[in-house]
Each structure stands twice: as structure tokens, then as C-alpha cells.
Design a protein around this motif. Structure first.
Motif, PDB file in Angstrom:
ATOM      1  N   MET A 217       0.827  -1.205   0.000  1.00 10.93           N
ATOM      2  CA  MET A 217       0.000   0.000   0.000  1.00 10.93           C
ATOM      3  C   MET A 217       0.865   1.260   0.000  1.00 10.93           C
ATOM      4  SD  MET A 217      -2.895  -1.155   2.767  1.00 10.93           S
ATOM      5  CE  MET A 217      -3.881  -2.635   2.516  1.00 10.93           C
ATOM      6  N   ALA A 218       0.320   2.323  -0.554  1.00  9.44           N
ATOM      7  CA  ALA A 218       1.029   3.600  -0.600  1.00  9.44           C
ATOM      8  C   ALA A 218       1.342   4.108   0.798  1.00  9.44           C
ATOM      9  CB  ALA A 218       0.198   4.628  -1.371  1.00  9.44           C
ATOM     10  N   HIS A 221       4.645   2.768   1.949  1.00  7.32           N
ATOM     11  CA  HIS A 221       5.754   3.471   1.307  1.00  7.32           C
ATOM     12  C   HIS A 221       5.973   4.836   1.934  1.00  7.32           C
ATOM     13  CE1 HIS A 221       5.027   0.918  -2.562  1.00  7.32           C
ATOM     14  NE2 HIS A 221       5.699   0.258  -1.629  1.00  7.32           N
ATOM     15  N   GLY A 222       4.906   5.516   2.242  1.00  7.53           N
ATOM     16  CA  GLY A 222       5.048   6.836   2.855  1.00  7.53           C
ATOM     17  C   GLY A 222       5.731   6.785   4.204  1.00  7.53           C
ATOM     18  N   THR A 235       9.946  -1.173  -4.853  1.00 10.47           N
ATOM     19  CA  THR A 235       8.862  -2.134  -4.948  1.00 10.47           C
ATOM     20  C   THR A 235       9.291  -3.288  -5.835  1.00 10.47           C
ATOM     21  OG1 THR A 235       7.206  -0.386  -4.678  1.00 10.47           O
ATOM     22  CG2 THR A 235       6.463  -2.479  -5.607  1.00 10.47           C
TER      23      THR A 235
END
Length: 572
Positions: A217-218, A221-222, A235
Motif C-alpha cells: 500500500m502507498a 511506502h510513505g 517495490t
């Protein structure tokens, strides 16, 4: 009487004054003229030397780029640098060029050397400039090498959870032979969301790159990108999972060496091979396990009270229930080539001890993790095998213990806590670093050809790899999964690989450029002070992905195509 006065002499004319003035003027003019001519001549020489210096410097940079280009091809350059010289006094780019290659210690590289320091000496009309680069060169490797479910490329692989508290560290082991190189600490995550990510913002994460699944999920990553000191995330094109190892069948069928529990206390003894229901080593005893004599298996193994488990040759051990090292005990190697392979079912505890180091480290009241000598982590490999009868498995490094080794425990909780340090790598279901503890990775463990090598043979067809992973038999062990993935890809993809091109082979005119594979080589300036500057720039500049990090000058190394000077490798 008057005295007669002498008549006054007439004044003599002042002769030669004008001549003196003329001579002085001429002298001054001569001095000025000489100064002008000398200055003009010197200025011209300085300008010429400056021009030569610039030509030599740029020629040296170009030659360093040629060296990089050579490393990126299939040319057999390793044979050519058997004496440490890649290019010897050749005329290149209008300068006389010499290119030398060494390892990080200054020694001539061996066939296994991956970190190369390239020193270019460029001379133009007596003016010499020196250009240095450091390159990390990774061979492509066979498909069988690339499919590696031991995950040795990762310092940490966490299938379900990864946690580092505010007092703890994950970074590079300074004693690693590749500590001053280019590779980051690689941290692989098998989960896709933030609930499994428990890294405190104040944790010391140094030179680390995170690898996340294709379906991550984004939000994950954040969170990763916000960690100070992190080299970013990459990724992976697929979703990876860790597979447990299986114990060799021979270790499960050893003959009994004792009918009941055995205690060895305060003596030195060579242990006979076989199966022991329980073995306790205490009170400063020293027990030798000799791999040449045979294999060992224990129901329970306890080493305590300053005792030493001494390993000779390659020793294979099966532990069914639990292994405890505590109270100043040590696992020590008898020779420089000794290795220990452990296959364990239950719980492993290393408490206030030293595992994989000399006994003096275990008995040192300070036990400074940055002062210990380097030992190759893969000399001690712990595989925690899958046992459906056990509800939980665990490996704990506790109370100032130091452990150097590789841990593969996909179904276990791996915990490093209370001032302890794990040197090497660890795979776990959950991995936690707590209470002033550290995991210090060794980049030399990374084969450089496996799942994080996204330009390698595994990803010629990412869809094929994903299909191969999906086709693995449920419940397979690591070896079975590797064999199934390799067979699947071979049937769908592999063809013949190009043959190496020998050094100095003539390149016919009109032929296409020599094939180059930029993913094989990572480079930057040398010496180390430049790397320190770059590290600071990276940390302040942010950005960058895994496998190299942002802020390095890798992109500044130009890809120069030349026709190869006489006596030098031919690159088009």
C-alpha cells in the motif's frame, strides 16, 4: 702690510652626470623588459601547464568511464587484471593512460572480488593527474543462483512484522569487508500495510533500503520514506514469501549416543557423534564437536557458566526442543575453516554470551560490539525448520549477547534486545530490535543476483516469475520451492547465454556495439572522504530508491563508447 689674495679657481664642469642618468635609465628599462618577458614566458608556461592538467584530468575521467564500460560487458576482464593492471601506458584521449585495479585493501583482486578501486594515472606532456573510482561489480549469475529462498541478500526479512524501537539500530557492520562499499542494508518486507511496520521515527536506521511487495500500500511506502537515514524503498515486481528449510534426513535418524541426560562439567572433552536426549555443558567445560567424525542431534542443548562449545570442520546439528547459551558461554571455531549448520525445531536463546566469536569476547565485561573481530556470518547458519506440532518458534538474543551468523526462521519470532547485537542477517515471521540493541548487516552476504536484482535473469519476464511463485506446492520447504520455480522458468524462458569475449579480441568494423549491462556495475568517487560528503548530501537531499540510494554520483559517471586503444580492451 697687506697680504696678497690668491685668485679663486674657476669651477670645474660636472662631467658624466648625464651619462649616469642614461645608464640608470637603460638599466631600469632592461630590468623592466626582462621582468615583462619573464612574466610573459612564465604566464604562458603556467597557462600551458593548466591546460595540460585539465586535459589529463578529463582524459583520466574518460578512462575511468572506459573501465566501467569494460566491467559492464562479457569481456573476460578478470583474467586481464591478474597483475592488477587493466590498461598499461596507452595513448587514450590525447594522454598516456594507466589504469590499475585493486580491492578495498589495495591488494590485487581475486576472481571473487566484487569491490574494485580503479586508479587512473593520466599524463600529458609531463603533467600527471590521478582519478579514482570505486566500483561494485556483480556477475549476472545462473538462474539457480538467482532463485534463493534463504534470502541472503536481505539483512532482515520480516514476513509479518518488523519493529525497531527508539533506542535501537539497524545498519552496516563496520568490520564487514564491504562496509566502505556501495551496497545498502537491504530490509525485505513480506506484508503490504502499515500495521506490521513498527519502526520508531527515532530509531537509527543507517544506509538501509526497504523492499516491499508489488501489492504494498502507498501508506506503507510513505511511512518508510519518512525514516531518517533510510535510502528509500523499492517495490519488487512480485510478492515474495519465505519458505522454511528442512533438516537433512540423516540428522533425524542418528543412533543414540546416550540413554538419558548428559552433563559435562569443568572438563575438556570431544563429544562422540549421535543423538543425545539432553546435553548440559557447564562450569567452564570445553566440548568439541568434530564434523569429520559425524553428525549430532540433541533433544535439548544447554551451554552455561563460561563453558565453550568448540566447532571443528563442518558440523551439522539437529536440535529438537531448545538450545540455550547463557552466562558467559561461547560457541567458538577450532579452525579458520570450521562451520556450524544448525537445524532447530523449538526455541533458541542466546543470553549474556558470545556465539560465533572467541571465548574471550563472552568473558569480556564490556563486550563492545564495535571492537570484536570480523567473522563470516555464514560460518554459522541456523535454520528453524517447520514443525506443525509446535505452536510457536523463537530465537532471542538477550542481555548483551553477541551473535554472528545467519538465521533463517520464517515461522519464528526473532528478537534482539537488552543491549544485544546480531551480526549478519535474519529471516523471521516477526523481527524486533529492542532496548539499545542492534542488527548489523554484512553486505558481502548479498550474492547480488537474486530477487532484488530487478534487471537480472529473474525479471526477463516478471509475469513468468509471478506465475512460477504461484505454482509452488503449498507447504513446500525452501529447497523444494527453489527447484520448482527454477524448473517453471526454465521451461518458459531460458535460452543460451552469450559466451565471454576474451580481452584484446579484434572487433570487426561495422559490428554493433559490444553488449553492455549497466545493472552489473555501481560506482562512485573514491577516496572515502568523497563518500562521506555524498552520504551527507544523500541524507539532506532525500529521495532515491533502494539498491543504491539517492544522492550518489552514480549518474555522473558517463557511459563512454570508444574503439579501444592499442593493447586495451576493445569496446565499441
Amino acid at each position: 702690510m697687506t697680504t696678497p689674495t690668491r685668485p679663486a679657481r674657476p669651477a670645474r664642469p660636472r662631467r658624466g652626470v648625464a651619462m649616469m642618468l642614461v645608464i640608470v635609465a637603460l638599466g631600469m628599462g632592461a630590468v623592466l623588459a626582462t621582468t615583462y618577458v619573464t612574466t610573459k614566458s612564465t604566464t604562458s608556461g603556467v597557462a600551458a601547464n593548466a591546460a595540460r592538467s585539465v586535459r589529463a584530468a578529463w582524459s583520466g575521467r574518460g578512462a575511468a568511464d572506459v573501465a566501467r564500460a569494460i566491467f559492464e560487458t562479457d569481456i573476460d576482464w578478470r583474467t586481464a587484471i591478474a597483475d592488477g593492471v587493466l590498461i598499461d601506458n596507452q595513448s587514450v584521449f590525447g594522454a598516456t593512460i594507466s589504469v590499475e585495479c585493486t580491492d578495498l585493501t589495495g591488494a590485487i583482486p581475486t576472481p571473487d572480488t566484487r569491490m574494485l578501486v580503479v586508479t587512473v594515472r593520466s599524463r600529458v606532456d609531463g603533467v600527471e593527474e590521478v582519478e579514482q573510482k570505486i566500483f561494485r561489480v556483480i556477475a549476472d549469475g545462473a538462474l539457480e543462483d538467482a532463485v534463493d529462498f534463504s534470502f541472503d541478500e536481505f539483512t532482515v526479512w520480516a514476513d509479518a512484522r518488523f519493529g525497531v524501537d527508539a533506542t535501537s539500530v539497524v545498519g552496516i557492520w563496520p568490520k564487514s569487508p564491504e562496509a566502505t562499499g556501495l551496497a545498502p542494508v537491504k530490509i525485505g518486507l513480506g506484508f503490504v500495510g502499515t500495521p506490521g511496520f513498527a519502526v520508531d521515527p527515532a530509531a537509527q536506521i543507517s544506509r538501509a533500503a526497504f523492499y516491499t511487495p508489488v501489492d504494498a500500500m502507498a501508506a506503507l511506502h510513505g511511512v518508510i520514506d519518512s525514516i531518517p537515514g533510510c535510502a528509500g524503498h523499492e517495490t519488487l515486481p512480485v510478492h515474495l514469501s519465505a519458505y522454511p528449510a528442512s533438516a537433512p534426513m540423516a540428522l533425524s535418524a542418528l543412533p543414540p549416543a546416550a540413554a538419558g541426560p548428559v552433563t559435562i562439567s569443568a572438563i575438556t572433552q570431544t563429544l562422540a557423534p549421535g543423538y543425545y536426549p539432553s546435553l548440559t555443558i557447564d562450569n567452564g567445560a570445553e566440548v568439541l564437536l568434530d564434523g569429520a567424525a559425524g553428525d549430532y542431534a540433541f533433544g535439548d542443548l544447554t551451554v552455561q557458566d563460561g563453558s565453550v562449545l568448540l566447532i571443528k570442520d563442518t558440523v551439522r546439528v539437529r536440535i529438537e526442543n531448545g538450545w540455550v547459551m547463557k552466562s558467559l558461554s561461547a560457541v567458538e571455531y577450532a579452525t579458520g575453516s570450521s562451520m556450524l549448520r544448525v537445524f532447530a525445531d523449538g526455541a533458541i536463546v542466546f543470553d549474556n554470551c558470545a556465539v560465533g566469536f572467541d571465548r574471550s569476547v563472552a568473558r569480556d565485561p564490556i563486550r563492545d560490539p564495535f571492537a570484536v573481530d570480523y567473522f563470516k556470518p555464514k560460518r554459522l547458519y541456523i535454520n528453524m525448520i517447520d514443525n506443525p506440532m509446535l505452536m510457536a518458534q523463537s530465537l532471542t538474543v538477550d542481555n548483551g549477547a553477541l551473535f554472528v551468523g545467519a538465521v533463517h526462521a520464517p515461522k519464528a519470532v526473532v528478537t534482539v534486545r537488552n543491549g544485544s547485537t546480531l551480526f549478519g542477517r535474519a529471516t523471521g515471521w516477526r523481527v524486533s530490535v529492542q532496548a539499545n540493541s542492534m542488527i548489523l548487516g554484512d553486505p558481502s552476504l548479498d550474492p547480488g543476483v537474486a530477487f532484488t536484482r530487478t534487471d537480472g535473469v529473474l525479471y526477463d519476464d516478471p509475469t513468468l516469475l509471478a506465475d512460477a511463485l504461484a505454482a509452488v506446492t503449498p507447504g513446500a520447504d525452501a529447497a523444494t520451492a527453489e527447484a520448482q520455480v527454477v524448473a517453471f522458468i526454465q521451461m518458459g524462458l531460458l535460452g543460451a547465454s552469450p559466451s565471454p569475449i576474451p580481452m584484446g579480441s579484434p572487433v570487426p568494423l561495422g559490428t554493433p556495439p559490444t553488449p553492455r549491462f549497466p545493472g552489473r556495475v555501481f560506482g562512485r568517487d573514491w577516496p572515502e572522504r568523497v563518500m562521506v560528503f555524498e552520504a551527507r548530501s544523500r541524507n539532506t537531499g532525500g529521495g532515491g530508491g533502494g539498491g543504491g540510494g539517492g544522492g550518489s554520483n552514480d549518474g555522473l559517471i558517463q557511459n563512454v563508447m570508444v574503439e579501444g586503444a592499442t593493447g586495451a580492451p576493445a569496446i565499441q
